[in-house]
Motif scaffolding. Structure first.
Motif, short mmCIF file in Angstrom:
data_model
loop_
_atom_site.label_atom_id
_atom_site.label_comp_id
_atom_site.label_asym_id
_atom_site.label_seq_id
_atom_site.Cartn_x
_atom_site.Cartn_y
_atom_site.Cartn_z
N VAL A 171 1.56 28.84 69.01
CA VAL A 171 2.06 28.83 67.62
C VAL A 171 0.90 27.85 66.92
N GLY A 172 0.16 26.73 67.61
CA GLY A 172 -1.00 26.09 67.22
C GLY A 172 -2.08 26.95 66.63
N ALA A 173 -2.41 28.09 67.63
CA ALA A 173 -3.43 28.97 67.42
C ALA A 173 -3.32 29.83 65.80
N MET A 174 -2.03 30.34 65.94
CA MET A 174 -1.67 30.96 64.59
C MET A 174 -1.67 30.37 63.45
N SER A 175 -1.26 28.84 63.44
CA SER A 175 -1.09 27.92 62.56
C SER A 175 -2.40 27.67 61.83
N PHE A 178 -3.80 30.06 59.40
CA PHE A 178 -3.37 29.62 57.86
C PHE A 178 -4.11 28.41 57.23
N ALA A 179 -4.25 27.44 57.98
CA ALA A 179 -5.03 26.26 57.67
C ALA A 179 -6.44 26.81 57.08
N ALA A 180 -7.04 27.64 57.89
CA ALA A 180 -8.48 28.02 57.76
C ALA A 180 -8.52 28.72 56.41
N GLY A 181 -7.39 29.47 56.29
CA GLY A 181 -7.11 30.34 54.89
C GLY A 181 -7.40 29.41 53.76
N ALA A 182 -6.89 28.25 53.93
CA ALA A 182 -6.88 27.40 52.54
C ALA A 182 -8.19 26.50 52.68
N GLY A 204 0.01 20.23 52.42
CA GLY A 204 0.22 21.55 52.85
C GLY A 204 0.36 21.73 54.43
N GLY A 205 -0.57 20.84 55.11
CA GLY A 205 -0.20 21.07 56.57
C GLY A 205 0.81 20.29 57.08
N ALA A 206 1.43 19.22 56.37
CA ALA A 206 2.65 18.68 56.94
C ALA A 206 3.94 19.71 56.53
N ALA A 207 3.86 20.20 55.50
CA ALA A 207 4.83 21.27 55.03
C ALA A 207 5.22 22.21 56.03
N GLN A 208 3.72 22.94 56.32
CA GLN A 208 3.75 24.17 57.10
C GLN A 208 4.09 23.71 58.53
#
Length: 270
Positions: A171-175, A178-182, A204-208
């Motif tokens: 889950v962390g790897a996939m998350s 998304f963080a890198a995309g931003a 955004g990180g807290a929400a995601q």
């Protein structure tokens, strides 16, 4: 070799992340009675067999020509391999349709990425100055976000069972993606004052992260804090690492462009 996304090593890692990531997320999201550890084993075997097969037949199947061929043969190979998984891991047959649909979703994505990475790397290499090492730019750092996310979730969740550890890892790897995309391509498309991008990114990180925390709801009695709170903290840490890295890469690119401009100006003056 991992900086070259079309290398054998990178191809296998791509498959491992895709299959294991979605296998784990699907079972957590639907609350399926399948151990994440078992799914990790199934995903790993499937990913290796699929990637090795597609790589060995890469040019015969024309995967070097277009993403469409990659998606097509990724789908076909995934559909065949999930049937093998049903035989090797009978527990998957309890939710046969879910796993079959998951496989034919993952398969074309992996195949398409193999084709895309091959074509994109060849274009970068063709544009590189002759006789100089190829600089893949930010694309050469494609694995970092996965590592940042995985490390953040493992650190925050402090897993004490294999199932929680595997779940946090994937889950962390996939998350992290998304963080890198931003951070890499939106907030820091160019280096600038980091205050606003950091603020936006951390919110955004807290929400995601809070949303991903819901995936761990079934582990709640075994966690040291609310899964939503742990997810939010993990998301913030993931974004903090990727945003910091994104800002660093943007600054390096700006410095390289400035040096190139000075060199060109000096050449024109001479």
């Amino acid at each position: 070799m991992l900086t070259q996304r079309s290398s054998w090593a990178s191809s296998i890692v791509t498959g491992l992340i895709g299959w294991n990531g979605f296998f784990i997320i699907v079972t957590l999201a639907f609350g399926l009675s399948v151990s994440p550890t078992t799914l990790f084993l199934a995903g790993t075997l499937t990913a290796i067999v699929q990637v090795v097969t597609l790589r060995l037949l890469f040019f015969k199947l024309h995967l070097d020509r277009t993403l469409g061929y990659g998606a097509l043969f990724g789908t076909i190979s995934a559909a065949m391999l999930i049937v093998v998984d049903f035989a090797l891991f009978p527990v998957l047959t309890e939710h046969l349709l879910i796993w079959f649909l998951t496989a034919v979703y993952i398969g074309p994505a992996v195949g398409a990425f193999l084709s895309y990475f091959y074509k994109d790397d060849r274009e970068i290499e063709a544009e590189a100055p002759a006789g100089e090492p190829v600089d893949y730019g930010r694309d050469g750092h494609w694995l970092e976000p996965f590592a940042f996310g995985a490390a953040a979730y493992l650190l925050v969740f402090l897993p004490h069972t294999t199932d929680i550890a595997v779940s946090a890892l994937m889950v962390g790897a996939m998350s992290g993606v998304f963080a890198a995309g931003a951070s890499h391509f939106v907030l820091f498309s160019k280096a600038r004052n980091p205050i606003l991008p950091f603020t936006i990114g951390l919110i955004g990180g807290a929400a995601q992260g809070a949303v991903t925390g819901l995936l761990f709801r079934h582990f709640a009695p075994q966690l040291w804090m609310s899964p939503i709170a742990l997810g939010a903290a993990s998301g913030v840490l993931t974004y903090l690492m990727t945003i910091t890295r994104g800002h660093s890469l943007a600054r390096a690119e700006d410095l390289a462009e400035a040096n190139a401009a000075v060199t060109e100006a000096a050449g024109d003056a001479a």
